[in-house]
Design a protein around this motif. Structure first.
Motif, PDB file in Angstrom:
ATOM      1  N   ALA A 130       0.744  -1.001  -0.030  1.00  0.00           N
ATOM      2  CA  ALA A 130      -0.077  -0.073   0.010  1.00  0.00           C
ATOM      3  C   ALA A 130       0.954   1.189   0.049  1.00  0.00           C
ATOM      4  O   ALA A 130       0.543   2.169  -0.727  1.00  0.00           O
ATOM      5  CB  ALA A 130      -1.046   0.031   1.365  1.00  0.00           C
ATOM      6  N   LEU A 131       1.984   1.245   0.676  1.00  0.00           N
ATOM      7  CA  LEU A 131       2.879   2.283   0.804  1.00  0.00           C
ATOM      8  C   LEU A 131       3.761   2.567  -0.636  1.00  0.00           C
ATOM      9  O   LEU A 131       3.751   3.633  -1.323  1.00  0.00           O
ATOM     10  CB  LEU A 131       4.062   2.119   1.747  1.00  0.00           C
ATOM     11  N   GLY A 132       4.011   1.279  -1.055  1.00  0.00           N
ATOM     12  CA  GLY A 132       4.452   1.309  -2.468  1.00  0.00           C
ATOM     13  C   GLY A 132       3.829   1.795  -3.652  1.00  0.00           C
ATOM     14  O   GLY A 132       4.077   2.632  -4.334  1.00  0.00           O
ATOM     15  N   GLU A 133       2.550   1.630  -3.727  1.00  0.00           N
ATOM     16  CA  GLU A 133       1.420   2.334  -4.534  1.00  0.00           C
ATOM     17  C   GLU A 133       1.544   3.917  -4.457  1.00  0.00           C
ATOM     18  O   GLU A 133       1.274   4.698  -5.407  1.00  0.00           O
ATOM     19  CB  GLU A 133      -0.024   1.850  -4.186  1.00  0.00           C
ATOM     20  N   THR A 134       1.674   4.103  -3.111  1.00  0.00           N
ATOM     21  CA  THR A 134       1.756   5.672  -3.072  1.00  0.00           C
ATOM     22  C   THR A 134       3.017   6.418  -3.706  1.00  0.00           C
ATOM     23  O   THR A 134       3.169   7.384  -4.352  1.00  0.00           O
ATOM     24  CB  THR A 134       1.564   6.086  -1.668  1.00  0.00           C
ATOM     25  N   ALA A 186      13.265   3.393  -4.734  1.00  0.00           N
ATOM     26  CA  ALA A 186      13.917   2.605  -3.601  1.00  0.00           C
ATOM     27  C   ALA A 186      12.721   1.982  -2.881  1.00  0.00           C
ATOM     28  O   ALA A 186      12.802   0.425  -2.885  1.00  0.00           O
ATOM     29  CB  ALA A 186      14.607   3.034  -2.597  1.00  0.00           C
ATOM     30  N   ALA A 187      11.427   2.423  -2.888  1.00  0.00           N
ATOM     31  CA  ALA A 187      10.495   1.610  -2.336  1.00  0.00           C
ATOM     32  C   ALA A 187       9.911   0.685  -3.279  1.00  0.00           C
ATOM     33  O   ALA A 187       9.671  -0.522  -2.876  1.00  0.00           O
ATOM     34  CB  ALA A 187       9.114   2.683  -2.083  1.00  0.00           C
ATOM     35  N   CYS A 188       9.621   0.897  -4.619  1.00  0.00           N
ATOM     36  CA  CYS A 188       9.460  -0.028  -5.521  1.00  0.00           C
ATOM     37  C   CYS A 188      10.453  -0.930  -5.748  1.00  0.00           C
ATOM     38  O   CYS A 188       9.968  -2.227  -5.831  1.00  0.00           O
ATOM     39  CB  CYS A 188       8.995   0.532  -6.690  1.00  0.00           C
ATOM     40  N   ASP A 189      11.577  -0.749  -5.843  1.00  0.00           N
ATOM     41  CA  ASP A 189      12.607  -1.783  -5.887  1.00  0.00           C
ATOM     42  C   ASP A 189      12.761  -2.615  -4.894  1.00  0.00           C
ATOM     43  O   ASP A 189      13.023  -3.908  -4.988  1.00  0.00           O
ATOM     44  CB  ASP A 189      13.989  -0.835  -6.358  1.00  0.00           C
ATOM     45  N   ALA A 247      10.160  -5.247  -5.121  1.00  0.00           N
ATOM     46  CA  ALA A 247      10.456  -6.153  -5.909  1.00  0.00           C
ATOM     47  C   ALA A 247      11.123  -7.411  -5.536  1.00  0.00           C
ATOM     48  O   ALA A 247      11.047  -8.426  -5.703  1.00  0.00           O
ATOM     49  CB  ALA A 247      10.937  -5.531  -7.347  1.00  0.00           C
ATOM     50  N   LYS A 248      12.263  -6.987  -4.877  1.00  0.00           N
ATOM     51  CA  LYS A 248      13.215  -7.794  -4.228  1.00  0.00           C
ATOM     52  C   LYS A 248      12.478  -8.706  -3.080  1.00  0.00           C
ATOM     53  O   LYS A 248      12.778  -9.691  -3.017  1.00  0.00           O
ATOM     54  CB  LYS A 248      14.462  -7.103  -3.616  1.00  0.00           C
ATOM     55  N   ILE A 249      11.730  -8.083  -2.310  1.00  0.00           N
ATOM     56  CA  ILE A 249      11.149  -8.890  -1.221  1.00  0.00           C
ATOM     57  C   ILE A 249       9.914  -9.837  -1.813  1.00  0.00           C
ATOM     58  O   ILE A 249       9.956 -10.981  -1.480  1.00  0.00           O
ATOM     59  CB  ILE A 249      10.264  -8.148  -0.255  1.00  0.00           C
ATOM     60  N   ALA A 250       9.322  -9.434  -2.992  1.00  0.00           N
ATOM     61  CA  ALA A 250       8.320 -10.319  -3.694  1.00  0.00           C
ATOM     62  C   ALA A 250       9.288 -11.419  -4.312  1.00  0.00           C
ATOM     63  O   ALA A 250       8.676 -12.578  -4.232  1.00  0.00           O
ATOM     64  CB  ALA A 250       7.812  -9.530  -4.816  1.00  0.00           C
ATOM     65  N   GLU A 251      10.405 -11.320  -4.785  1.00  0.00           N
ATOM     66  CA  GLU A 251      11.197 -12.481  -5.116  1.00  0.00           C
ATOM     67  C   GLU A 251      11.544 -13.464  -4.136  1.00  0.00           C
ATOM     68  O   GLU A 251      11.685 -14.356  -4.142  1.00  0.00           O
ATOM     69  CB  GLU A 251      12.547 -11.716  -5.842  1.00  0.00           C
ATOM     70  N   TRP A 295       6.313  -4.646  -9.497  1.00  0.00           N
ATOM     71  CA  TRP A 295       7.071  -3.589  -8.847  1.00  0.00           C
ATOM     72  C   TRP A 295       8.373  -3.363  -9.424  1.00  0.00           C
ATOM     73  O   TRP A 295       8.973  -2.187  -9.547  1.00  0.00           O
ATOM     74  CB  TRP A 295       7.491  -4.007  -7.134  1.00  0.00           C
ATOM     75  N   GLN A 296       8.995  -4.088 -10.157  1.00  0.00           N
ATOM     76  CA  GLN A 296      10.158  -3.927 -10.800  1.00  0.00           C
ATOM     77  C   GLN A 296      10.071  -3.218 -11.933  1.00  0.00           C
ATOM     78  O   GLN A 296      10.615  -2.328 -12.376  1.00  0.00           O
ATOM     79  CB  GLN A 296      10.709  -5.209 -11.415  1.00  0.00           C
ATOM     80  N   ALA A 297       8.827  -3.249 -12.628  1.00  0.00           N
ATOM     81  CA  ALA A 297       8.294  -2.391 -13.670  1.00  0.00           C
ATOM     82  C   ALA A 297       8.267  -0.826 -13.150  1.00  0.00           C
ATOM     83  O   ALA A 297       8.618   0.163 -13.851  1.00  0.00           O
ATOM     84  CB  ALA A 297       7.174  -2.684 -14.338  1.00  0.00           C
ATOM     85  N   HIS A 298       7.690  -0.797 -12.132  1.00  0.00           N
ATOM     86  CA  HIS A 298       7.443   0.638 -11.306  1.00  0.00           C
ATOM     87  C   HIS A 298       9.083   1.306 -11.186  1.00  0.00           C
ATOM     88  O   HIS A 298       9.285   2.723 -11.500  1.00  0.00           O
ATOM     89  CB  HIS A 298       6.669   0.606 -10.338  1.00  0.00           C
TER      90      HIS A 298
END
Length: 601
Positions: free
Chosen positions: A386-390, A421-424, A427-431, A442-445
């Protein structure tokens, strides 16, 4: 107001040491005067307010005046927050004053009450002293009226009360009369309630347990080979700037110590900036002190749950719902009369888009560090999304920026980089969690934001990444671009940025935040963390010896007990600004860990 071309000469704030227990803290000068203590918590009403009480404050302190004093020394007991001040008089008599705030494990929890213990001991001759306790309340509007008891004095006003329990004769204390110190004497400042225990027994029990707590805490720090004492003192200081009850970490323990004399740059830092807290968590994590991160994550979740606005604020009170409405105390005239004394901070009303990145960075270690009792899971990841979307939505929107400009907004490079950095990191956490769809999302963002930063913040004419998109201003925060992952340290553009900022922002070896005029003129003091960032960046581009020289010069600017404030005057080397500044103490830890030679086996 003043700027860099108008250098006002005024005495700098006195060198001070700190005691604390993650509930309260006290600032004590080299004459053993307690000049600042907020009560009953580090963001509370200053019980001792003399630090901002004018040029010659006659109230708001606790002092032990040794007749004929000619010299003093001050130091901490090794690896603790227990402070020792030794004062010597012209006739050879001397006393030792020991101060601490109790902190130790009791009944499976940490005992950390609002309490200060002080002991006065004769160590030579026949010392004659005068003790003065003159508390203030309601931000200097009231004096605590002394009401003597049998072994205590209550200090009372319409704003509240506090109690001093002591084995010093109350007659001496209440009349501020001089007396001879013939034996160790103890003072305990505590809540206005009966003290049911033996003063002597409490002193020895609390001292022994508090000493052991700090020794144990330090024992398990993963410190570098070099600069160990500096790192340990920085870590202990950061611990005292946390409020363990809620998990908040304050930016400093004081309000309104000027960044530079006569500038009006006087701010209240007794609150939790999410950005600053991330840096503190990052530093303590490097040392292995992960509990602060876990407590901050609890605080962060409370912030998210209680925030009613469309965006997270950059700064919150220790209790997140409490207002930070900014006002000026008319009863406190400022350090050396250099006001205003601000209470609260209007930065809470600003929009700063780096906040979401700070929170995600602070939480990300939860997904990787197997020392933690509970690792981050998919539920926490979805909270962070949710923070990442912001961050993804606001990366290119104007804001007040890391330096909290009050009069203008821009698309700041650092804010965009933190959104990247938030999005990156998501992406790493999702991996890590094997959430492939969310990783790609998130990697695309992250790549979209990174591409825009590299295109729009690079200023070819100036040869650096600028402070804002399509701008030309120099900003020390762009030295963090390689740490955040926006650009490799070997990228020629980053190397040129480091070299250009070093040339453009350095004053007598210390780095300014920026060199353009702001709401208060042009800055004249160096914001200390920026010079640490320069050392880190020089190390990253291979200029290791130069980085070490800069770091050593910064360490030399620490005060007599190894603590730094917010700012350094490049002309005099004096420490200015709020104290202690967590940013600055973080710099000691992070840069030492980076530059230290390996352990010798």
């Amino acid at each position: 107001m003043t700027d860099a071309s108008t250098h006002i000469q005024r005495p700098a704030p006195p060198p001070m040491a700190i005691i604390g227990n993650s509930t309260i803290a006290a600032l004590i000068d080299q004459k053993a005067r307690i000049l600042w203590t907020c009560w009953p918590r580090i963001d509370g009403d200053p019980l001792f307010s003399a630090l901002v009480g004018g040029p010659d404050p006659q109230r708001g302190f606790l002092s032990v005046e040794l007749e004929g004093m000619t010299a003093s020394t001050q130091s901490y007991e090794r690896n603790t927050a227990i402070l020792i001040t030794v004062m010597t008089a012209a006739d050879g008599s001397a006393i030792r004053v020991t101060d601490f705030a109790p902190r130790f494990k009791q009944y499976d929890r940490i005992f950390r009450p609002p309490m200060i213990l002080r002991r006065i001991e004769p160590i030579a001759g026949t010392p004659r002293v005068r003790v003065k306790m003159r508390p203030t309340m309601a931000y200097g509007r009231h004096d605590g009226r002394p009401i003597p008891g049998s072994n205590h004095i209550r200090y009372v006003s319409e704003a509240g009360a506090v109690r001093l329990t002591s084995d010093i004769p109350v007659a001496y204390l209440s009349s501020e009369a001089q007396f001879v110190v013939t034996r160790p004497m103890t003072m305990i400042i505590h809540a206005d309630e009966t003290f049911p225990n033996s003063i002597e027994d409490v002193w020895f029990a609390f001292l022994r347990s508090t000493r052991q707590y700090w020794l144990d805490w330090v024992r398990y720090l993963s410190i570098p080979y070099e600069w160990q004492d500096a790192v340990i003192r920085a870590a202990v200081t950061l611990k005292m700037c946390s409020c363990e009850e809620t998990g908040a970490i304050v930016a400093a323990l004081t309000t309104s110590i000027p960044e530079a004399p006569g500038t009006g740059r006087n701010w209240d830092y007794r609150f939790c900036w999410l950005r600053d807290a991330y840096f503190t968590v990052h530093a303590l994590n490097k040392l292995g002190a992960t509990l602060t991160m876990e407590r901050f994550l609890d605080y962060m979740r409370s912030v998210i749950a209680t925030e009613k606005g469309p965006y997270l604020k950059p700064v919150y009170a220790i209790v997140p719902e409490h207002s930070l409405h900014e006002w000026i105390s008319e009863s406190l005239t400022g350090f050396d009369g250099d006001g205003p004394v601000r209470i609260g901070n209007a930065a809470a009303e600003q929009i700063q888009h780096d906040v979401t990145g700070s929170m995600i960075l602070a939480a990300s270690q939860m997904f990787y560090d197997h020392r933690l009792p509970k690792l981050g899971d998919a539920a926490l990841f979805h909270e962070l999304e949710a923070l990442g979307e912001t961050a993804a939505a606001m990366a290119f929107e104007p804001d007040a920026g890391i330096w909290e400009y009050r009069g203008r907004q821009s698309v700041h490079t650092h804010s965009a980089a933190m959104c990247f950095a938030a999005c990156d990191r998501l992406a790493k956490i999702a991996e890590r969690l094997e959430l492939r769809v969310r990783q790609d999302y998130w990697q695309a963002h992250a790549e979209r934001i990174r591409a825009a930063i590299l295109e729009r913040s690079w200023n070819e004419a100036e040869g650096f990444f600028a402070a804002s998109f399509d701008g030309s201003g120099a900003d020390a925060s762009t030295l963090l671009l390689h740490e955040l992952g926006v650009v490799e340290a070997s990228d020629p553009r980053f190397v040129r940025t480091v070299e250009a900022l070093q040339k453009r922002l350095t004053r007598q070896g210390y780095l300014l935040r920026y060199d353009e005029r702001d709401d208060f003129g042009t800055p004249s003091t160096s914001f200390t963390i920026c010079t640490f960032w320069l050392a880190d960046a020089l190390y990253a581009i291979g200029r290791v010896e130069e980085a070490r020289e800069i770091f050593e010069a910064l360490l030399a600017r620490r005060n007599h007990v190894g603590i730094l404030s917010e700012d350094i005057d490049p002309e005099t080397g004096d420490l200015w600004g709020n104290f202690p500044q967590t940013y600055s103490m973080v710099g000691i830890i992070v840069t030492a860990m980076r530059l230290s030679r390996d352990w010798i086996h």
